[in-house]
Design a protein around this motif. Structure first.
Motif, PDB file in Angstrom:
ATOM      1  N   LEU A  72      24.946  -3.105  -3.973  1.00 48.08           N
ATOM      2  CA  LEU A  72      25.699  -1.851  -3.992  1.00 48.08           C
ATOM      3  C   LEU A  72      25.948  -1.352  -2.575  1.00 48.08           C
ATOM      4  O   LEU A  72      26.968  -0.715  -2.302  1.00 48.08           O
ATOM      5  CB  LEU A  72      24.927  -0.790  -4.791  1.00 48.08           C
ATOM      6  CG  LEU A  72      24.841  -1.025  -6.300  1.00 48.08           C
ATOM      7  CD1 LEU A  72      23.805  -0.104  -6.921  1.00 48.08           C
ATOM      8  CD2 LEU A  72      26.206  -0.839  -6.950  1.00 48.08           C
ATOM      9  N   ALA A  73      25.012  -1.649  -1.664  1.00 45.20           N
ATOM     10  CA  ALA A  73      25.204  -1.287  -0.260  1.00 45.20           C
ATOM     11  C   ALA A  73      25.910  -2.396   0.505  1.00 45.20           C
ATOM     12  O   ALA A  73      26.910  -2.163   1.188  1.00 45.20           O
ATOM     13  CB  ALA A  73      23.854  -0.975   0.394  1.00 45.20           C
ATOM     14  N   ALA A  92      39.807   2.002   1.125  1.00 40.23           N
ATOM     15  CA  ALA A  92      38.411   1.733   1.476  1.00 40.23           C
ATOM     16  C   ALA A  92      37.476   2.712   0.761  1.00 40.23           C
ATOM     17  O   ALA A  92      36.474   2.318   0.169  1.00 40.23           O
ATOM     18  CB  ALA A  92      38.226   1.839   2.990  1.00 40.23           C
ATOM     19  N   ILE A  93      37.826   3.998   0.797  1.00 39.48           N
ATOM     20  CA  ILE A  93      36.976   5.009   0.167  1.00 39.48           C
ATOM     21  C   ILE A  93      37.020   4.881  -1.352  1.00 39.48           C
ATOM     22  O   ILE A  93      36.009   5.042  -2.042  1.00 39.48           O
ATOM     23  CB  ILE A  93      37.394   6.416   0.617  1.00 39.48           C
ATOM     24  CG1 ILE A  93      37.201   6.548   2.124  1.00 39.48           C
ATOM     25  CG2 ILE A  93      36.592   7.478  -0.122  1.00 39.48           C
ATOM     26  CD1 ILE A  93      37.676   7.868   2.700  1.00 39.48           C
ATOM     27  N   ARG A  94      38.186   4.573  -1.906  1.00 39.53           N
ATOM     28  CA  ARG A  94      38.306   4.388  -3.356  1.00 39.53           C
ATOM     29  C   ARG A  94      37.404   3.261  -3.835  1.00 39.53           C
ATOM     30  O   ARG A  94      36.745   3.367  -4.870  1.00 39.53           O
ATOM     31  CB  ARG A  94      39.760   4.097  -3.703  1.00 39.53           C
ATOM     32  CG  ARG A  94      40.064   3.752  -5.145  1.00 39.53           C
ATOM     33  CD  ARG A  94      39.740   4.885  -6.099  1.00 39.53           C
ATOM     34  NE  ARG A  94      38.475   4.673  -6.800  1.00 39.53           N
ATOM     35  CZ  ARG A  94      37.967   5.510  -7.682  1.00 39.53           C
ATOM     36  NH1 ARG A  94      38.582   6.636  -7.972  1.00 39.53           N
ATOM     37  NH2 ARG A  94      36.839   5.244  -8.281  1.00 39.53           N
ATOM     38  N   GLN A  95      37.340   2.195  -3.058  1.00 30.70           N
ATOM     39  CA  GLN A  95      36.476   1.074  -3.401  1.00 30.70           C
ATOM     40  C   GLN A  95      35.011   1.502  -3.355  1.00 30.70           C
ATOM     41  O   GLN A  95      34.199   1.094  -4.183  1.00 30.70           O
ATOM     42  CB  GLN A  95      36.719  -0.088  -2.433  1.00 30.70           C
ATOM     43  CG  GLN A  95      36.161  -1.414  -2.919  1.00 30.70           C
ATOM     44  CD  GLN A  95      36.917  -2.591  -2.313  1.00 30.70           C
ATOM     45  OE1 GLN A  95      37.697  -2.437  -1.384  1.00 30.70           O
ATOM     46  NE2 GLN A  95      36.711  -3.772  -2.869  1.00 30.70           N
ATOM     47  N   GLY A  96      34.685   2.352  -2.388  1.00 38.54           N
ATOM     48  CA  GLY A  96      33.326   2.867  -2.303  1.00 38.54           C
ATOM     49  C   GLY A  96      32.957   3.738  -3.494  1.00 38.54           C
ATOM     50  O   GLY A  96      31.825   3.686  -3.987  1.00 38.54           O
ATOM     51  N   MET A  97      33.891   4.535  -3.976  1.00 39.41           N
ATOM     52  CA  MET A  97      33.634   5.381  -5.151  1.00 39.41           C
ATOM     53  C   MET A  97      33.345   4.542  -6.387  1.00 39.41           C
ATOM     54  O   MET A  97      32.508   4.908  -7.215  1.00 39.41           O
ATOM     55  CB  MET A  97      34.829   6.304  -5.405  1.00 39.41           C
ATOM     56  CG  MET A  97      34.999   7.433  -4.392  1.00 39.41           C
ATOM     57  SD  MET A  97      33.541   8.507  -4.270  1.00 39.41           S
ATOM     58  CE  MET A  97      33.330   9.035  -5.977  1.00 39.41           C
ATOM     59  N   LEU A 102      29.283   2.671 -10.374  1.00 41.92           N
ATOM     60  CA  LEU A 102      28.510   1.530 -10.862  1.00 41.92           C
ATOM     61  C   LEU A 102      27.013   1.772 -10.666  1.00 41.92           C
ATOM     62  O   LEU A 102      26.202   1.433 -11.530  1.00 41.92           O
ATOM     63  CB  LEU A 102      28.945   0.261 -10.127  1.00 41.92           C
ATOM     64  CG  LEU A 102      28.205  -1.036 -10.506  1.00 41.92           C
ATOM     65  CD1 LEU A 102      28.424  -1.379 -11.982  1.00 41.92           C
ATOM     66  CD2 LEU A 102      28.676  -2.189  -9.611  1.00 41.92           C
ATOM     67  N   ALA A 103      26.640   2.387  -9.550  1.00 38.69           N
ATOM     68  CA  ALA A 103      25.228   2.684  -9.280  1.00 38.69           C
ATOM     69  C   ALA A 103      24.642   3.610 -10.344  1.00 38.69           C
ATOM     70  O   ALA A 103      23.508   3.407 -10.809  1.00 38.69           O
ATOM     71  CB  ALA A 103      25.091   3.313  -7.900  1.00 38.69           C
ATOM     72  N   ALA A 154      24.677   2.774  -2.666  1.00 41.20           N
ATOM     73  CA  ALA A 154      26.135   2.657  -2.713  1.00 41.20           C
ATOM     74  C   ALA A 154      26.807   3.554  -1.679  1.00 41.20           C
ATOM     75  O   ALA A 154      27.728   3.131  -0.973  1.00 41.20           O
ATOM     76  CB  ALA A 154      26.636   2.996  -4.117  1.00 41.20           C
ATOM     77  N   ALA A 155      26.364   4.800  -1.570  1.00 37.31           N
ATOM     78  CA  ALA A 155      26.977   5.727  -0.627  1.00 37.31           C
ATOM     79  C   ALA A 155      26.711   5.296   0.820  1.00 37.31           C
ATOM     80  O   ALA A 155      27.574   5.452   1.685  1.00 37.31           O
ATOM     81  CB  ALA A 155      26.440   7.144  -0.856  1.00 37.31           C
TER      82      ALA A 155
END
Length: 446
Positions: A72-73, A92-97, A102-103, A154-155
């Motif tokens: 996740l990281a 990039a940020i959307r993919q991170g969200m 998922l987390a 994840a964050a």
């Protein structure tokens, strides 16, 4: 959140500046988790050897329940960094969200499995009758903080991909401070014993998750990225992380086997093993700070189509890893008289610790190369190779470690087996980076 720095010339000095700017704050964030466990070990250790032995078993199980999802990281860092290199910050940020959603889903599932299975798993793991009740108590309470721990992973990946390692540092400092204060207050002030240690950790982890979410949500709104869960995006995130899940499961299996073998050697051995493993994890995360910088830098170079920059950065980071490993090994030897009394006053445990720590010190240069190359390949999105390589390492380590109780040698022999594991791992990673097959450019790895 910070913007990615502009690419500069591929000189050693330019790479050094970039590595330091990312790795130094990353170190503070990375050591938060082992420092959580180290603080718990120091506080619980003075309750007695059975309590410390119980913490050793529970901490290994809890860390496994969380760390298997470290993709996740790591996968998020690589994917976000590629998008940043390609100049698409919103994507990039959307993919991170997607990774954060998922987390949360995974965290809920892990709680549902861990709570009812805590006692039988502790017993299966080989905890002694005196240590098992303490291990079960700690594991059941700490499991409630697993969703928060996964959100933190994840964050953190989102921020690292955006070349921001300072925010995770600030959150980690706050989390560690709160964890230590809560543990002392709940264990001794409130008289809750090992349960107080577990509750303190849960509260601190939830606070860290809240802080990360605040930062990421603000960044998403500022850049026009959606906060809603997207089924296709979450599914794609899970699929991309599957190879790293296999890699991490194999690595966690190595550590679980080692702890299970130590538990069967006796309470003094498992208590000593818990202290050594905690220190080893702290050293590993210190080396991994450079690897985290590597993930962000390599991902960004490849996303921007700069293969030469990626190669040059890889070479320089390996040099950093070797030197850092030597320095850490010397520090372990020099500081032994200072930190051993912090964890235990039991003479038997201390006797088991001394030779084992020397082995750990000798293996640090090898560990430096391992963690750096691991980070480089993660930054390149080379998950399938990492998965297969770690399965090979597990196949070599398992039979050697399981023979320790039969052949003798105690905890010292077990940690020589750990050194063998790291050596095999180093060779597999070196062969891959030398081949150049990990270099695939573009905003998305094909």
């Amino acid at each position: 959140m910070t913007k990615a720095p502009a690419r500069g010339p591929h000189s050693a000095r330019s790479h050094d500046r970039e590595i330091v700017s990312l790795a130094v704050p990353a170190f503070g964030a990375l050591v938060a988790e082992p420092l959580f466990v180290m603080a718990d070990s120091a506080i619980v250790g003075h309750l007695g050897t059975p309590q410390l032995a119980g913490l050793g078993v529970a901490a290994a199980l809890l860390t496994t329940a969380v760390s298997v999802f470290v993709f996740l990281a790591y996968a998020t860092t690589a994917a976000v960094a590629r998008r940043v290199g390609a100049g698409d910050l919103q994507a990039a940020i959307r993919q991170g969200m997607d990774g954060i959603w998922l987390a949360l889903l995974i965290g809920a599932a892990v709680i549902a499995v861990t709570l009812p299975a805590a006692r039988p798993v502790v017993e299966l793991f080989g905890a002694s009758p005196t240590a098992a009740p303490y291990a079960t108590t700690y594991l059941r309470i700490s499991a409630l903080g697993i969703p928060a721990m996964l959100v933190v992973l994840a964050a953190t990946g989102v921020l690292r991909g955006l070349q921001d390692t300072r925010t995770p540092l600030y959150v980690a400092i706050g989390g560690f401070t709160a964890n230590a204060a809560l543990n002392l207050g709940l264990v001794y002030g409130a008289g809750l014993g090992i349960a107080g240690s577990a509750w303190g950790t849960v509260i601190a982890q939830c606070g860290m998750a809240a802080a990360y979410l605040t930062v990421v949500v603000r960044g998403a709104r500022r850049n026009g990225a959606s906060l809603r869960p997207d089924a296709a995006g979450i599914r794609a995130c899970a699929q991309a992380g599957a190879p790293l899940l296999v890699r991490t499961l194999s690595l966690r299996a190595v550590l679980m086997i080692a702890t299970a073998v130590a538990a069967r050697l006796g309470d003094a051995e498992i208590a000593a093993h818990q202290i050594v493993l905690t220190l080893w994890s702290l050293l590993a995360f210190a080396l991994d700070a450079i690897a985290i910088a590597g993930q962000a830098i390599i991902g960004r170079y490849l996303g921007a189509g700069d293969a030469a920059g990626a190669r040059a950065a890889c070479r320089r980071m390996v040099q950093w890893g070797i030197v850092s490993g030597v320095v850490l090994g010397v520090l372990v030897v020099a500081a032994r008289p200072l930190f051993i009394p912090l964890f235990t006053s039991d003479a038997t445990v201390r006797d088991a610790l001394l030779p084992t720590l020397l082995i750990v010190a000798l293996g640090q240069p090898i560990a430096g190369v391992v963690f750096i190359l691991d980070g480089v390949l993660m930054g390149a999105g080379d998950g399938p190779y990492l998965a297969w390589a770690m399965l090979v390492v597990l196949a070599v380590f398992a039979p050697v470690a399981l023979l320790v109780p039969t052949l003798g040698g105690g905890l010292t022999a077990l940690w020589w087996a750990m050194t063998l594991m790291m050596t095999v791992r180093m060779l597999s990673l070196w062969l891959r980076t030398r081949s150049g097959r990990w270099i695939v450019t573009g905003a998305v790895r094909a």
